[in-house]
Design a protein around this motif. Sequence first.
Motif: not given
Length: 356
Positions: A185, A221, A281, A325, A342-343, A345-347, A349-350, A353
């Motif tokens: 990170e 990365d 996760h 979301d 992969y672009q 990933t954050d969305e 994972e959100t 979770k």
Amino acid sequence: MSDFFERVTQISSRSKVAERQALTEEATKTSVILPFLQALGFDVFNLDEVIPEFIADVGTKKGEKVDFAVKIDGKIAMLIEAKPVNAKLGDVQFNQLFRYFSVTEARLAILTNGREAWFFSDTDEPNKMDKRPFFKFDFQNFDKDQVEELARFQKPNFAIEAIVEAASNLKYTRAAANYLRKQLEDPDDDFIRLIGRQIHEGSITKNVSEQLRPAVQAALDEVIRDRIQDKLGVAFSGEKRAAAEPEAAPVAETAANTDDIVTTEDEIAGHLIVRAIAARHVPVDRISIRDAKSYCAILMDDNNRKPICRLYFNSNTTRHVGIFDADKSEARHKVTGPQDLYQFTDELETVIKAYL
């Protein structure tokens, strides 16, 4: 092992009921913790095995009690402190465990609220309980590997030296993983210099370190991406082999195959990529694929009420991915193929979770 897994699954059901109905510590003990000890193979009605309200005087403190002491071959093997199911283990005090650990033969201590169980040993200093657990087990969210780890604590399997050795390995593995995750990170100066000495001739000054930083981050990365691609390639090859050698389908299913829904290789690849992203996760088998005529849905637990994303890959010219979301609102993005997932990933994972 299958029998133990079934017993743990029953404890999981008890834990979910307790979370709704058990209002006190005693109710939690009765509904979850004692059945948990039984699942591990201990006779909770035999005082030679399980001692409730165990007293071990510590210095000037007299009459303090820890909730349970478990004996094996006449010796105290485990101490267990119970909390109400609605208590967060990270917020509670468990001083009795620390004190009793040093004055008994026990080398294992468990803190549990019937929702989770935290396992402690003395891997840092002999006869002194570690401040951090070496293993956490969530009764309501676990996978096969975690159950196999939990199986170490069954009475027939109980070998304290092997458990402590495993605890030490887990501690170092977790510490190394946390360190590497932090470097992924935001790599620190020491890490940049460590890599820099391998790829740069001359001194690693502050200016050189700052010049190397973006290259090191990009390299990290790339390594992670390549590792994921390699694993996906193996899995994808398996999918294609399975497709090439289909089993004879029952007659009743023939009619279902006459529709025009065909799950493409790109859709399968997209499913595997979302699984890879989710693996940090949740167990990957919780990430399901369900194809339709106009899109291919990726769902949590094969549940339409838990959409993760939709793959709009049927067009030969324009492709999109719809990312959901936490409120289940879909945002569409133009992509060239499954690798573009992969672009996001954050969305991804959100939303994953959000369903935990």
